[in-house]
Design a protein around this motif. Sequence first.
Motif, PDB file in Angstrom:
ATOM      1  N   ILE A  38       0.744  -1.184   0.169  1.00 21.09           N
ATOM      2  CA  ILE A  38      -0.189   0.051  -0.056  1.00 21.09           C
ATOM      3  C   ILE A  38       0.854   1.220  -0.030  1.00 21.09           C
ATOM      4  N   GLU A  39       1.976   1.216   0.790  1.00 20.51           N
ATOM      5  CA  GLU A  39       2.891   2.448   1.137  1.00 20.51           C
ATOM      6  C   GLU A  39       3.545   2.684  -0.504  1.00 20.51           C
ATOM      7  N   ARG A  40       4.040   1.508  -1.105  1.00 20.66           N
ATOM      8  CA  ARG A  40       4.616   1.798  -2.431  1.00 20.66           C
ATOM      9  C   ARG A  40       3.736   2.198  -3.570  1.00 20.66           C
ATOM     10  N   LEU A  41       2.448   1.689  -3.284  1.00 27.76           N
ATOM     11  CA  LEU A  41       1.543   1.990  -4.344  1.00 27.76           C
ATOM     12  C   LEU A  41       0.992   3.598  -4.192  1.00 27.76           C
ATOM     13  N   LYS A  42       0.850   3.898  -3.082  1.00 23.81           N
ATOM     14  CA  LYS A  42       0.739   5.337  -2.710  1.00 23.81           C
ATOM     15  C   LYS A  42       1.936   6.286  -3.358  1.00 23.81           C
ATOM     16  N   GLU A  43       3.108   5.899  -3.123  1.00 25.02           N
ATOM     17  CA  GLU A  43       4.177   6.568  -3.609  1.00 25.02           C
ATOM     18  C   GLU A  43       3.976   6.870  -5.208  1.00 25.02           C
ATOM     19  N   TYR A  44       3.811   5.494  -5.938  1.00 24.70           N
ATOM     20  CA  TYR A  44       3.640   5.476  -7.127  1.00 24.70           C
ATOM     21  C   TYR A  44       2.568   6.353  -7.880  1.00 24.70           C
ATOM     22  N   LEU A  45       1.335   6.388  -7.193  1.00 23.36           N
ATOM     23  CA  LEU A  45       0.036   7.103  -7.660  1.00 23.36           C
ATOM     24  C   LEU A  45       0.389   8.531  -7.646  1.00 23.36           C
ATOM     25  N   THR A  46       1.040   8.961  -6.370  1.00 29.85           N
ATOM     26  CA  THR A  46       1.549  10.224  -5.926  1.00 29.85           C
ATOM     27  C   THR A  46       2.297  10.815  -7.237  1.00 29.85           C
ATOM     28  N   GLU A  47       3.319  10.005  -7.560  1.00 29.39           N
ATOM     29  CA  GLU A  47       4.386  10.350  -8.472  1.00 29.39           C
ATOM     30  C   GLU A  47       3.743  10.786  -9.973  1.00 29.39           C
ATOM     31  N   VAL A  64      -1.687 -12.121  -6.363  1.00 25.43           N
ATOM     32  CA  VAL A  64      -0.391 -12.358  -6.408  1.00 25.43           C
ATOM     33  C   VAL A  64       0.040 -13.174  -5.362  1.00 25.43           C
ATOM     34  N   ASP A  65       1.040 -13.813  -5.609  1.00 27.62           N
ATOM     35  CA  ASP A  65       1.868 -14.791  -4.681  1.00 27.62           C
ATOM     36  C   ASP A  65       2.613 -13.831  -3.698  1.00 27.62           C
ATOM     37  N   ALA A  66       2.221 -13.884  -2.648  1.00 27.76           N
ATOM     38  CA  ALA A  66       2.706 -13.116  -1.432  1.00 27.76           C
ATOM     39  C   ALA A  66       4.280 -13.532  -0.967  1.00 27.76           C
ATOM     40  N   THR A  67       4.767 -14.732  -1.301  1.00 32.62           N
ATOM     41  CA  THR A  67       5.851 -15.228  -1.127  1.00 32.62           C
ATOM     42  C   THR A  67       6.987 -14.592  -2.246  1.00 32.62           C
ATOM     43  N   LEU A  68       6.579 -14.188  -3.070  1.00 32.79           N
ATOM     44  CA  LEU A  68       7.458 -13.424  -4.063  1.00 32.79           C
ATOM     45  C   LEU A  68       8.292 -12.271  -3.534  1.00 32.79           C
ATOM     46  N   PRO A  69       9.407 -11.936  -4.013  1.00 33.55           N
ATOM     47  CA  PRO A  69       9.984 -10.610  -3.507  1.00 33.55           C
ATOM     48  C   PRO A  69       9.289  -9.444  -3.849  1.00 33.55           C
ATOM     49  N   ILE A  70       9.359  -8.543  -2.748  1.00 28.50           N
ATOM     50  CA  ILE A  70       8.610  -7.245  -2.462  1.00 28.50           C
ATOM     51  C   ILE A  70       8.529  -6.660  -3.764  1.00 28.50           C
ATOM     52  N   ASP A  71       9.626  -6.440  -4.359  1.00 24.93           N
ATOM     53  CA  ASP A  71       9.603  -5.568  -5.542  1.00 24.93           C
ATOM     54  C   ASP A  71       9.021  -6.194  -6.832  1.00 24.93           C
ATOM     55  N   THR A  72       9.062  -7.430  -6.721  1.00 23.52           N
ATOM     56  CA  THR A  72       8.341  -7.930  -7.916  1.00 23.52           C
ATOM     57  C   THR A  72       6.686  -8.083  -7.651  1.00 23.52           C
ATOM     58  N   ILE A  73       6.317  -8.143  -6.559  1.00 27.41           N
ATOM     59  CA  ILE A  73       4.880  -7.909  -6.265  1.00 27.41           C
ATOM     60  C   ILE A  73       4.395  -6.556  -6.739  1.00 27.41           C
ATOM     61  N   CYS A  74       5.389  -5.723  -6.348  1.00 24.41           N
ATOM     62  CA  CYS A  74       4.973  -3.920  -6.467  1.00 24.41           C
ATOM     63  C   CYS A  74       5.057  -3.882  -8.105  1.00 24.41           C
ATOM     64  N   ASP A  75       5.755  -4.619  -8.825  1.00 24.82           N
ATOM     65  CA  ASP A  75       5.693  -4.422 -10.302  1.00 24.82           C
ATOM     66  C   ASP A  75       4.613  -4.845 -10.872  1.00 24.82           C
ATOM     67  N   MET A  76       4.039  -5.923 -10.121  1.00 25.33           N
ATOM     68  CA  MET A  76       2.869  -6.641 -10.673  1.00 25.33           C
ATOM     69  C   MET A  76       1.791  -5.755 -10.525  1.00 25.33           C
ATOM     70  N   ILE A  77       1.521  -5.053  -9.368  1.00 26.72           N
ATOM     71  CA  ILE A  77       0.452  -4.155  -8.936  1.00 26.72           C
ATOM     72  C   ILE A  77       0.397  -3.115  -9.866  1.00 26.72           C
ATOM     73  N   LYS A  78       1.667  -2.293  -9.796  1.00 26.86           N
ATOM     74  CA  LYS A  78       1.778  -1.287 -10.937  1.00 26.86           C
ATOM     75  C   LYS A  78       1.192  -1.616 -12.277  1.00 26.86           C
ATOM     76  N   GLY A  79       1.724  -2.591 -12.843  1.00 27.31           N
ATOM     77  CA  GLY A  79       1.147  -3.106 -14.038  1.00 27.31           C
ATOM     78  C   GLY A  79      -0.540  -3.069 -14.306  1.00 27.31           C
ATOM     79  N   LYS A  80      -0.955  -3.488 -13.136  1.00 34.20           N
ATOM     80  CA  LYS A  80      -2.254  -3.674 -13.248  1.00 34.20           C
ATOM     81  C   LYS A  80      -3.031  -2.369 -12.953  1.00 34.20           C
ATOM     82  N   VAL A  81      -2.363  -1.447 -12.160  1.00 37.48           N
ATOM     83  CA  VAL A  81      -3.021  -0.082 -12.097  1.00 37.48           C
ATOM     84  C   VAL A  81      -2.738   0.785 -13.342  1.00 37.48           C
TER      85      VAL A  81
END
Length: 207
Positions: free
Chosen positions: A20-29, A184-201
């Motif tokens: 959530i914090e990472r997505l907030k930063e991305y959308l703010t940018e 999203v598989d939550a056992t994946l690396p944090i950065d990988t999860i973040c990239d998947m979320i950004k792609g969908k957004v």
Amino acid sequence: MRGIFITMEGPDGAGKTTQIERLKEYLTEKGYDVLLTREPGGTVISEAIRGLLLDPEHKEMKPSTELLLYAAARAQLVGEVIGPAVEAGKAVISDRFVDSSVVYQGIARGLGVETVYAVNRPAIGEYMPDVTFLLDLPAEVGIARKKNQAELDRMEQESIDFHKKVAEGYRTLAARDPERILTVDATLPIDTICDMIKGKVNELLAG
């Protein structure tokens, strides 16, 4: 212009807060005015209800009481915060929403999915999420993570069998609504999860 409503779901310990914090930063940018909220909570009234729901001393709470209290907290949050923010063009990210009630009370507690939707219809109104991210995690892993972090609340203290029902319930719900819910598989690396979320957004924002 109407804003966007994004929710983050998953079993306890799945890592929702970090994403959530990472997505907030991305959308703010990207120029969005971003509002973060959580369930239960997000308003004075809803936070008071949160205290009732999660207090470890309230072990006698009935499933139907739990369902109604979550719906009451949600009604206040939607009416006071989420609805006005979306109408004002903001990007709203909520840590949990009605999907949590469907899974925890409808499936894991056995009250029934349709019962949960019926109870929550007045609370939600027109404000279903535009996209929901399900951070899928085995129950044993999630609880182990939580135990290493802090004192467990009433829901977190439930049996491992309950948490297994929750994890499986989320998978069932995602299969019912694959257009809205991205698993999203939550056992994946944090950065990988973040990239998947950004792609969908990005897909969502592109219309």
